[in-house]
Enzyme design. Sequence first.
Site, PDB file in Angstrom:
ATOM      1  N   HIS A 122     -63.514  -5.355   5.438  1.00  0.00           N
ATOM      2  CA  HIS A 122     -63.994  -3.964   5.461  1.00  0.00           C
ATOM      3  C   HIS A 122     -62.988  -3.157   6.306  1.00  0.00           C
ATOM      4  O   HIS A 122     -62.376  -3.706   7.224  1.00  0.00           O
ATOM      5  CB  HIS A 122     -65.366  -3.981   6.132  1.00  0.00           C
ATOM      6  CG  HIS A 122     -66.109  -2.683   6.119  1.00  0.00           C
ATOM      7  ND1 HIS A 122     -65.829  -1.655   6.989  1.00  0.00           N
ATOM      8  CD2 HIS A 122     -67.149  -2.261   5.362  1.00  0.00           C
ATOM      9  CE1 HIS A 122     -66.671  -0.653   6.762  1.00  0.00           C
ATOM     10  NE2 HIS A 122     -67.476  -0.990   5.779  1.00  0.00           N
ATOM     11  N   ASP A 199     -66.842 -10.845  11.810  1.00  0.00           N
ATOM     12  CA  ASP A 199     -67.559  -9.627  11.447  1.00  0.00           C
ATOM     13  C   ASP A 199     -68.838 -10.064  10.727  1.00  0.00           C
ATOM     14  O   ASP A 199     -68.808 -10.480   9.573  1.00  0.00           O
ATOM     15  CB  ASP A 199     -66.662  -8.768  10.539  1.00  0.00           C
ATOM     16  CG  ASP A 199     -67.395  -7.542   9.990  1.00  0.00           C
ATOM     17  OD1 ASP A 199     -68.621  -7.451  10.176  1.00  0.00           O
ATOM     18  OD2 ASP A 199     -66.730  -6.693   9.373  1.00  0.00           O
ATOM     19  N   GLN A 202     -72.528  -8.409   7.364  1.00  0.00           N
ATOM     20  CA  GLN A 202     -73.272  -8.858   6.179  1.00  0.00           C
ATOM     21  C   GLN A 202     -73.701 -10.320   6.298  1.00  0.00           C
ATOM     22  O   GLN A 202     -74.231 -10.892   5.343  1.00  0.00           O
ATOM     23  CB  GLN A 202     -72.414  -8.710   4.908  1.00  0.00           C
ATOM     24  CG  GLN A 202     -71.889  -7.317   4.665  1.00  0.00           C
ATOM     25  CD  GLN A 202     -72.997  -6.308   4.360  1.00  0.00           C
ATOM     26  OE1 GLN A 202     -74.129  -6.673   4.044  1.00  0.00           O
ATOM     27  NE2 GLN A 202     -72.667  -5.031   4.469  1.00  0.00           N
ATOM     28  N   LYS A 225     -78.451  -2.917   9.536  1.00  0.00           N
ATOM     29  CA  LYS A 225     -78.335  -3.774   8.353  1.00  0.00           C
ATOM     30  C   LYS A 225     -79.265  -4.987   8.459  1.00  0.00           C
ATOM     31  O   LYS A 225     -79.326  -5.821   7.573  1.00  0.00           O
ATOM     32  CB  LYS A 225     -76.892  -4.229   8.164  1.00  0.00           C
ATOM     33  CG  LYS A 225     -75.956  -3.071   7.780  1.00  0.00           C
ATOM     34  CD  LYS A 225     -74.566  -3.581   7.494  1.00  0.00           C
ATOM     35  CE  LYS A 225     -73.507  -2.514   7.554  1.00  0.00           C
ATOM     36  NZ  LYS A 225     -73.378  -1.740   6.316  1.00  0.00           N
ATOM     37  N   CYS A 363     -65.502   0.641   1.157  1.00  0.00           N
ATOM     38  CA  CYS A 363     -64.668   0.560   2.369  1.00  0.00           C
ATOM     39  C   CYS A 363     -63.800  -0.696   2.375  1.00  0.00           C
ATOM     40  O   CYS A 363     -63.577  -1.307   3.427  1.00  0.00           O
ATOM     41  CB  CYS A 363     -65.515   0.616   3.650  1.00  0.00           C
ATOM     42  SG  CYS A 363     -66.361   2.158   3.894  1.00  0.00           S
TER      43      CYS A 363
HETATM   44  N1  PMP Z   1     -68.057  -4.813   8.232  1.00  0.00           N
HETATM   45  C1  PMP Z   1     -68.709  -5.056   7.090  1.00  0.00           C
HETATM   46  C2  PMP Z   1     -68.461  -6.349   6.375  1.00  0.00           C
HETATM   47  C3  PMP Z   1     -69.611  -4.117   6.595  1.00  0.00           C
HETATM   48  O1  PMP Z   1     -70.269  -4.360   5.459  1.00  0.00           O
HETATM   49  C4  PMP Z   1     -69.826  -2.919   7.310  1.00  0.00           C
HETATM   50  C5  PMP Z   1     -70.771  -1.856   6.787  1.00  0.00           C
HETATM   51  N2  PMP Z   1     -70.634  -1.574   5.423  1.00  0.00           N
HETATM   52  C6  PMP Z   1     -69.139  -2.721   8.503  1.00  0.00           C
HETATM   53  C7  PMP Z   1     -68.256  -3.684   8.933  1.00  0.00           C
HETATM   54  C8  PMP Z   1     -69.339  -1.483   9.328  1.00  0.00           C
HETATM   55  O2  PMP Z   1     -70.636  -1.426   9.812  1.00  0.00           O
HETATM   56  P1  PMP Z   1     -71.191  -0.126  10.544  1.00  0.00           P
HETATM   57  O3  PMP Z   1     -70.863   1.036   9.645  1.00  0.00           O
HETATM   58  O4  PMP Z   1     -72.651  -0.364  10.684  1.00  0.00           O
HETATM   59  O5  PMP Z   1     -70.490  -0.028  11.860  1.00  0.00           O
END
Ligand code: PMP
Length: 405
Positions: A122, A199, A202, A225, A363
């Site tokens: 991401h 990270d 997910q 999440k 993203c």
């Molecule tokens: N890493 C991953 C794998 C994600 O899916 C996301 C959110 N889509 C993020 C980082 C960023 O998370 P947040 O916007 O809650 O900071």
Amino acid sequence: MFDIQKVRNDFPLLQNTIYKRPVVYLDNAATTQKPRIVIDNTAEYLSKYNSNIHRGVHYLSEKMTEAYESARQTVKNFIGAAHHHEIIFTSGTTESINLVAFSFGEAFVEAGDEIVVSQMEHHSNIVPWQMLCERKNAHLKVLPITYTGELNMTALTSVVTNRTKLIAITHVSNSLGTINPIKEMIQFAHARSIPVLIDGAQGIQHQPVNVQELDCDFYVFSGHKIYGPTGIGVLYGKEKWLEKMPPYKGGGDMIKTVTFEKTIYNDLPFKFEAGTTNFIGAVGLATALRYLNDIGRADILKYEEELYSYALQKMQTIDYVRIIGTAEHKTSIISFLLQNIHPFDTGMMLDKMDIAVRTGNHCTQPLMKFFGIEGTVRVSFAFYNTIEEVDYLVESLKKVKQLFS
Ligand code: PMP
């Protein structure tokens, strides 16, 4: 036993009709819905105990401080950390990664050093490292993936060198659903004395996580999440790293003493929690984690696995659906394209049928570039989704296809 109807009744939003029927919410990777207990508990703390933490001697401040520190304990137990001071509350995954990139970078990264990320990260797990590399004249290296959407583990030995200072990898890909072999990755890295950041944005809600068993150096995730509020997240870090890392932000609470000549920083975890934190959010997150424990994590994960295999198998049988990411180990997410139909159009049509999905690059622009596509339609499941919803999705995809042809 796991009672899906009871679970669904716990989530007020799932009862709402958007156009014609209750929403089929399949955008859980973006954010999850909140159980009533989280909504109520948050309102209760706001209406009965709201008061700034740590600094007060009065009843309300003590109550709120107690709830905040107990939330830290709940998170510690949920992820199996060794110490409560290894849990830092942040605003979310993004802030947690930025904190490590800045602070670990200040302490340990020098010109010519290398940080390794993967092709499927991401943007949140790319850009902070890129910024660090720019600041320090270091290099960002990329672990390639295969066309099935799996990490190319054999390439590790060439990508990782004796200049590698940290490996940052996602637990579960938010675009493909791939579950990465993080334990193997951590073992590989530790054999070379390289720390690993996972990270878990997910991962935490769909996989059992025990940070001591994994032996990861950092594990980060977002409250929103995992059925908690927005604006709260977690950085787990091993004490041995956090102790050596300088603060990321300066301000109240992260200090022991301040003079104009010199400031003495506070101990962990407060060293990394400058200013007024999201204490209400922390309490909400802890409530969400306790709610999951009360239902039974094992039952939830088993149900999710069954639902996911059912959905995957159904989607695989539709000949005009191209699934992006066909890794052997996947969870909760299906990214796909409908033949000759732009993902955006698919998403718009599904919306009119009361199905909420996400479309776009999620993203992960470098990942989309790897697959030579602009984006996908992504459905992502939570434990409140049902077999009937999957069937309705499949039927609706057929309608979308018919409408466009
Ligand atoms: N890493 C991953 C794998 C994600 O899916 C996301 C959110 N889509 C993020 C980082 C960023 O998370 P947040 O916007 O809650 O900071």
